[in-house]
Design a protein around this motif. Structure first.
Motif, PDB file in Angstrom:
ATOM      1  N   VAL A  71       0.846  -1.197   0.000  1.00  0.00           N
ATOM      2  CA  VAL A  71       0.000   0.000   0.000  1.00  0.00           C
ATOM      3  C   VAL A  71       0.882   1.248   0.000  1.00  0.00           C
ATOM      4  O   VAL A  71       0.604   2.213  -0.713  1.00  0.00           O
ATOM      5  CB  VAL A  71      -0.978  -0.006   1.201  1.00  0.00           C
ATOM      6  CG1 VAL A  71      -1.676   1.335   1.346  1.00  0.00           C
ATOM      7  CG2 VAL A  71      -1.993  -1.123   1.035  1.00  0.00           C
ATOM      8  N   PHE A  72       1.956   1.245   0.777  1.00  0.00           N
ATOM      9  CA  PHE A  72       2.902   2.369   0.801  1.00  0.00           C
ATOM     10  C   PHE A  72       3.427   2.637  -0.609  1.00  0.00           C
ATOM     11  O   PHE A  72       3.463   3.776  -1.059  1.00  0.00           O
ATOM     12  CB  PHE A  72       4.056   2.043   1.763  1.00  0.00           C
ATOM     13  CG  PHE A  72       5.124   3.092   1.824  1.00  0.00           C
ATOM     14  CD1 PHE A  72       4.971   4.209   2.638  1.00  0.00           C
ATOM     15  CD2 PHE A  72       6.294   2.969   1.096  1.00  0.00           C
ATOM     16  CE1 PHE A  72       5.964   5.177   2.711  1.00  0.00           C
ATOM     17  CE2 PHE A  72       7.289   3.928   1.156  1.00  0.00           C
ATOM     18  CZ  PHE A  72       7.117   5.037   1.973  1.00  0.00           C
ATOM     19  N   LYS A  73       3.812   1.573  -1.315  1.00  0.00           N
ATOM     20  CA  LYS A  73       4.337   1.731  -2.676  1.00  0.00           C
ATOM     21  C   LYS A  73       3.279   2.304  -3.607  1.00  0.00           C
ATOM     22  O   LYS A  73       3.589   3.119  -4.483  1.00  0.00           O
ATOM     23  CB  LYS A  73       4.854   0.391  -3.205  1.00  0.00           C
ATOM     24  CG  LYS A  73       6.158  -0.052  -2.571  1.00  0.00           C
ATOM     25  CD  LYS A  73       6.597  -1.393  -3.125  1.00  0.00           C
ATOM     26  CE  LYS A  73       7.915  -1.834  -2.536  1.00  0.00           C
ATOM     27  NZ  LYS A  73       8.362  -3.126  -3.100  1.00  0.00           N
ATOM     28  N   GLN A  74       2.018   1.877  -3.440  1.00  0.00           N
ATOM     29  CA  GLN A  74       0.925   2.423  -4.257  1.00  0.00           C
ATOM     30  C   GLN A  74       0.730   3.910  -3.959  1.00  0.00           C
ATOM     31  O   GLN A  74       0.528   4.713  -4.867  1.00  0.00           O
ATOM     32  CB  GLN A  74      -0.396   1.688  -3.956  1.00  0.00           C
ATOM     33  CG  GLN A  74      -0.463   0.281  -4.486  1.00  0.00           C
ATOM     34  CD  GLN A  74      -0.620   0.227  -5.995  1.00  0.00           C
ATOM     35  OE1 GLN A  74      -1.099   1.163  -6.619  1.00  0.00           O
ATOM     36  NE2 GLN A  74      -0.189  -0.878  -6.581  1.00  0.00           N
ATOM     37  N   LEU A  75       0.798   4.267  -2.687  1.00  0.00           N
ATOM     38  CA  LEU A  75       0.563   5.650  -2.276  1.00  0.00           C
ATOM     39  C   LEU A  75       1.623   6.606  -2.816  1.00  0.00           C
ATOM     40  O   LEU A  75       1.306   7.692  -3.286  1.00  0.00           O
ATOM     41  CB  LEU A  75       0.497   5.756  -0.748  1.00  0.00           C
ATOM     42  CG  LEU A  75      -0.743   5.168  -0.083  1.00  0.00           C
ATOM     43  CD1 LEU A  75      -0.561   5.097   1.429  1.00  0.00           C
ATOM     44  CD2 LEU A  75      -1.989   5.981  -0.439  1.00  0.00           C
ATOM     45  N   GLY A  82       3.966  12.093  -0.961  1.00  0.00           N
ATOM     46  CA  GLY A  82       5.334  11.640  -0.747  1.00  0.00           C
ATOM     47  C   GLY A  82       5.377  10.555   0.314  1.00  0.00           C
ATOM     48  O   GLY A  82       4.351  10.141   0.851  1.00  0.00           O
ATOM     49  N   ALA A  83       6.573  10.131   0.635  1.00  0.00           N
ATOM     50  CA  ALA A  83       6.754   9.067   1.616  1.00  0.00           C
ATOM     51  C   ALA A  83       6.236   9.472   2.997  1.00  0.00           C
ATOM     52  O   ALA A  83       5.612   8.676   3.688  1.00  0.00           O
ATOM     53  CB  ALA A  83       8.226   8.678   1.698  1.00  0.00           C
ATOM     54  N   ARG A  84       6.468  10.713   3.391  1.00  0.00           N
ATOM     55  CA  ARG A  84       6.012  11.178   4.702  1.00  0.00           C
ATOM     56  C   ARG A  84       4.478  11.163   4.786  1.00  0.00           C
ATOM     57  O   ARG A  84       3.899  10.739   5.785  1.00  0.00           O
ATOM     58  CB  ARG A  84       6.554  12.576   4.983  1.00  0.00           C
ATOM     59  CG  ARG A  84       6.282  13.032   6.400  1.00  0.00           C
ATOM     60  CD  ARG A  84       7.016  14.300   6.721  1.00  0.00           C
ATOM     61  NE  ARG A  84       8.450  14.025   6.804  1.00  0.00           N
ATOM     62  CZ  ARG A  84       9.388  14.908   6.618  1.00  0.00           C
ATOM     63  NH1 ARG A  84       9.085  16.148   6.343  1.00  0.00           N
ATOM     64  NH2 ARG A  84      10.661  14.581   6.710  1.00  0.00           N
TER      65      ARG A  84
END
Length: 192
Positions: A71-75, A82-84
């Motif tokens: 999910v992080f990679k999709q976001l 961004g990552a934050r």
């Protein structure tokens, strides 16, 4: 590049960790959902990771589950996220809650996460539709998801948390109308 870290947990400073992997200390940013499930200091820990390479830094992010990392990679693929911000989303709601918000197209649930405004929430709903989201019923039950969404929104408007509202929603019969569903959900919530 670095897909997994396994070592001794040396420091916990939310959302940062320091993990000793055979004498090398890795700083890892984690969502709060992963942070709360960590072992104590000095104990062994294993995290799935994602290495973000920016112009000014190489930053490592860690996750307790493959689902969170995916999910992080999709976001982070979404423009303006961004990552934050992705960490903030995963800290503010579970993967299941996010999937449900995407499925039911509920921007209001996303805007409750710090750092997510209305435009970003709408962009998330648009970009993740079909990529992330749990079906709430059999194929073709669009009406059922509308009813579930209306009941969920009513419970949240009445002051119940997302978690409480989802728990009550799962206990309802599939053919409940909006008004009957709200009544049954309130009855179920009063017993908790």
């Amino acid at each position: 590049m670095i897909g997994r870290l396994s070592g001794i947990l040396l420091e916990k400073n939310p959302p940062q960790l320091l993990i000793d992997c055979n004498g090398v200390g890795y700083e890892v940013g984690v969502p709060m959902s992963t942070f709360y499930n960590l072992p104590g200091l000095g104990e062994k820990v294993a995290l799935l990771t994602h290495l973000a390479i920016r112009e000014d830094a190489h930053v490592l992010y860690g996750f307790g589950t493959a689902e969170e990392r995916n999910v992080f990679k999709q976001l982070i693929k979404i423009s303006g996220v961004g990552a934050r911000t992705a960490l903030s989303i995963l800290s503010g709601m579970s993967v299941q809650d996010l999937a449900q918000a995407i499925t039911m197209q509920e921007a209001g649930r996303l805007t409750k996460v710090p750092g997510i405004g209305k435009k970003t929430a709408e962009r998330l709903l648009l970009e993740l539709k079909g990529k992330l989201g749990a079906d709430l019923g059999p194929v073709g039950s669009h009406h059922a998801s509308d009813v579930s969404g209306d009941i969920l929104n009513a419970l949240i408007a009445l002051g119940y948390s997302d978690k409480e509202a989802m728990l009550a929603l799962k206990q309802l019969p599939a053919d409940a109308s909006v008004s009957d569903g709200i009544k049954l959900a309130l009855k179920a919530l009063s017993k908790l």
